[in-house]
Design a protein around this motif. Structure first.
Motif, PDB file in Angstrom:
ATOM      1  N   ILE A  96      11.757 -18.923   0.099  1.00  0.00           N
ATOM      2  CA  ILE A  96      11.704 -17.452   0.168  1.00  0.00           C
ATOM      3  C   ILE A  96      10.263 -17.023  -0.054  1.00  0.00           C
ATOM      4  O   ILE A  96       9.746 -17.089  -1.162  1.00  0.00           O
ATOM      5  CB  ILE A  96      12.597 -16.806  -0.912  1.00  0.00           C
TER       6      ILE A  96
ATOM      7  N   TYR B 283      -0.219  -4.135  -6.212  1.00  0.00           N
ATOM      8  CA  TYR B 283      -0.589  -4.376  -4.813  1.00  0.00           C
ATOM      9  C   TYR B 283      -0.258  -5.821  -4.444  1.00  0.00           C
ATOM     10  O   TYR B 283      -0.569  -6.753  -5.195  1.00  0.00           O
ATOM     11  CB  TYR B 283      -2.079  -4.100  -4.604  1.00  0.00           C
TER      12      TYR B 283
ATOM     13  N   GLY C   8       0.420  -8.601  -0.780  1.00  0.00           N
ATOM     14  CA  GLY C   8       0.374  -8.817   0.655  1.00  0.00           C
ATOM     15  C   GLY C   8       1.770  -9.018   1.212  1.00  0.00           C
ATOM     16  O   GLY C   8       2.628  -9.600   0.554  1.00  0.00           O
TER      17      GLY C   8
ATOM     18  N   MET D 250     -11.499 -14.682  -3.321  1.00  0.00           N
ATOM     19  CA  MET D 250     -12.222 -15.256  -4.470  1.00  0.00           C
ATOM     20  C   MET D 250     -11.388 -16.381  -5.062  1.00  0.00           C
ATOM     21  O   MET D 250     -10.248 -16.157  -5.483  1.00  0.00           O
ATOM     22  CB  MET D 250     -12.492 -14.180  -5.513  1.00  0.00           C
TER      23      MET D 250
ATOM     24  N   VAL E 199      15.326 -11.898   1.933  1.00  0.00           N
ATOM     25  CA  VAL E 199      16.443 -12.468   1.181  1.00  0.00           C
ATOM     26  C   VAL E 199      16.931 -11.443   0.159  1.00  0.00           C
ATOM     27  O   VAL E 199      16.122 -10.852  -0.574  1.00  0.00           O
ATOM     28  CB  VAL E 199      16.012 -13.772   0.471  1.00  0.00           C
TER      29      VAL E 199
ATOM     30  N   LEU F 145      14.269 -10.574  -7.700  1.00  0.00           N
ATOM     31  CA  LEU F 145      15.463 -11.236  -7.163  1.00  0.00           C
ATOM     32  C   LEU F 145      16.274 -11.892  -8.274  1.00  0.00           C
ATOM     33  O   LEU F 145      17.480 -11.691  -8.379  1.00  0.00           O
ATOM     34  CB  LEU F 145      15.048 -12.308  -6.148  1.00  0.00           C
TER      35      LEU F 145
ATOM     36  N   GLY G 229       3.564 -17.420  -8.339  1.00  0.00           N
ATOM     37  CA  GLY G 229       2.884 -16.801  -9.473  1.00  0.00           C
ATOM     38  C   GLY G 229       3.812 -16.358 -10.594  1.00  0.00           C
ATOM     39  O   GLY G 229       3.341 -16.079 -11.703  1.00  0.00           O
TER      40      GLY G 229
END
Ligand code: FAE
Length: 518
Positions: free
Chosen positions: A32, A122, A124, A137, A265, A312, A487
């Protein structure tokens, strides 16, 4: 086969098959999310001979828009820029005290500004996850700080094996120091260095995944501009080595991975005949659900990012889909201590009209003051006399995700006031520089008379912490075959920018999982 540009040079890049997953199918490994954790998992599983299906809620980002470019410019946001918003939500919301946000068509754009009660996170969105929007970076934490970052992980294996592997796979490089001294586009960084050093702070180069040779050509005017053309937050058309140029082509080359973009998902629950039933929504580019699918997966890797994975898992525990998840799920979330600020330089200290959007300079005051600050660009195209910084601080506050039954949403209890600790640490650098230089903070970048960018983070970490919510390799012990690999595993702070650590930890964990669980 898609055409990609590797560090600016046009090459044919293999792409994973993107035939969308079909309803009712059975897959061996389902991943996922396609950011750093998801890409590492997909590659290593496929290389071990396991068929993988990656589910990604964002778009593929492989097709040019009307302007002939895949990604929009940071200075002129359009529908490609934001995830399902009708108005931009710029991290720097003001310029010269004026608000800069504007209306845009609602679209499955690349940058999600996800708003919780006390913080905007924020992230992506798309095949490549945060690698599509970030500054590239690529910083390995100092070894002496590692124990505080991931207390249950042996630093020797990380610094001997997995950090080097992550750095090599991601294509991490440091700027040519001789070129740095002369490049017009890094005048702002040299000003930042001079001022830091005059105040007695150690200056460091910050490595990046940008193709530095390409940037030299941008400066020379021989190639289309990317870092020097103001591209950053909404994707980078040429020089940045996002996952689209590193892990993803390798994944495609295995021939064992399919990727379903614009698929989200929504549920994972034990299947009656073994494995897990995964419920997936297929999205249109305006965010509507065009079809609902249900597949069975032998194993599921949660790599939806710190926020996505935590949301989730918290929902699945609270709603009874995975009721036995342990009570650490949702806990230990931090903002990596992010705070931003600008300083107003004297009229005789300009920072330059042409600024590379890729930061390369840092001020390291971690040991003494708990702050590591990047000298960041303000690529407006005009002289601003501003020095701008993104500081990573040792802010100790941690928040928790919880299920809200009345809204049927997951909340995060972070409070804006908790940023105060990070601001004090950042001030250990900037108060001293201001005193030495006789300068003041900018008050026009985050509102009217507002100094600190304390309302956001770019670096969400935690929520399913290693060795607490999972075992010491990301296995969800209560549900064999479920793993966390992003993460969410890292308890809130990495002392530097996080993606090298996320990648290295994923490399470590998947090696163990492939060797012992398949
Ligand atoms: P991530 O890369 O966020 O990938 C998760 C993926 O899962 C995304 O593609 C999602 O769309 C997808 N997803 C989420 N929910 C679902 C779902 N339910 N179903 C299907 N797909 C889903 O996670 N870090 C650095 O180290 N250096 C930098 O210079 C830097 N700059 C940054 C600048 C910006 C503006 C931002 C936003 C972030 C920056 N970061 C930087 C942070 C870095 O990109 C981030 O830590 C990593 O991308 C996180 O990696 P993960 O694999 O955890």
């Amino acid at each position: 086969m898609a055409s990609a540009s590797l560090g600016g040079r046009a090459v044919a890049a293999p792409r994973a098959a993107d035939a969308a997953i079909s309803n009712g199918s059975r897959v061996s490994a389902l991943v996922i999310g396609s950011g750093y954790g998801g890409s590492v998992a997909a590659l290593r599983l496929a290389q071990a001979g396991i068929d993988v299906h990656v589910i990604e809620m964002g778009m593929a980002w492989d097709t040019p828009g009307a302007d002939g470019k895949i990604f929009a410019n940071t200075t002129s946001p359009d529908e490609r820029s934001y995830w399902l918003r009708t108005r931009t939500k710029q991290p720097l919301s003001h310029f010269l005290g004026f608000p800069i946000d504007r209306a845009i068509p609602r679209y499955t754009g690349i940058l999600d500004a996800e708003e919780f009660g006390g913080i905007t996170v924020y992230q992506g969105r798309g095949v490549g996850g945060g690698s599509l929007v970030n500054g590239g970076m690529a910083v390995t934490p100092k070894r002496e700080n590692f124990r505080a970052i991931l207390p249950s992980v042996d630093p020797n294996e990380m610094y001997d094996v997995y950090y080097p592997r992550a750095n090599a796979e991601l294509g991490v490089r440091t700027i040519d120091p001789a070129w740095f001294e002369t490049a017009e586009c890094y005048h702002y960084a040299r000003v930042g260095r001079k001022q830091a050093q005059r105040s007695g702070f150690p200056f460091v180069f910050v490595p990046d995944v940008y193709d530095w040779d390409y940037m030299k050509q941008e400066q020379a005017g021989t190639v289309p501009r990317s870092a020097l053309g103001g591209e950053l937050l909404f994707g980078n058309n040429y020089g940045k080595k996002s996952l689209q140029k590193t892990y993803l082509p390798q994944i495609a080359a295995t021939g064992r991975v399919t990727i379903s973009p614009l698929h989200r998902v929504t549920s994972v629950t034990p299947a009656s005949g073994g494995g897990y039933t995964v419920v997936i929504e297929q999205l249109t580019t305006t965010g509507a659900v065009s079809s609902a699918k249900s597949v069975t997966a032998d194993t599921v890797f949660f790599a939806a990012g710190s926020v996505g994975t935590s949301k989730l898992l918290v929902k699945l525990k609270a709603t009874g889909a995975l009721p036995n998840l342990n009570n650490e799920i949702g806990k230990g979330w931090g903002d990596n201590g992010n705070v931003m600020c600008g300083r107003a330089n004297h009229i005789w200290e300009p920072t330059g009209c042409l600024q590379s959007s890729i930061p390369t300079a840092g001020i390291d005051n971690w040991a003494a003051g708990g702050a590591f600050a990047e000298v960041a660009p303000l690529p407006t195209g005009i002289e601003t006399w501003a020095s701008f910084y993104l500081a990573i601080t040792r802010n100790p506050n941690r928040a928790q995700f919880t299920w809200n039954p009345s809204t049927r949403q997951v909340d995060l209890n972070w409070q804006t006031a908790w940023k105060r600790a990070g601001i004090e640490m950042a001030k250990s650098i900037f108060d001293r520089i201001n005193a030495k230089e006789g300068t003041i903070y900018r008050t026009d970048l985050f509102g009217i008379y507002k100094i600190w960018g304390d309302h956001l983070t770019y670096h969400p970490l935690g929520g399913a912490v290693l060795n607490k919510a999972t075992d010491n390799y990301g296995r969800i012990a209560e549900y064999p075959g479920l793993y966390v690999i992003d993460g969410a595993l890292i308890p809130g702070n990495t002392s530097v920018n996080p993606f090298v650590t996320i990648t290295a930890l994923a490399e470590r964990n998947i090696e163990e999982i492939v060797a012992n669980d398949f």
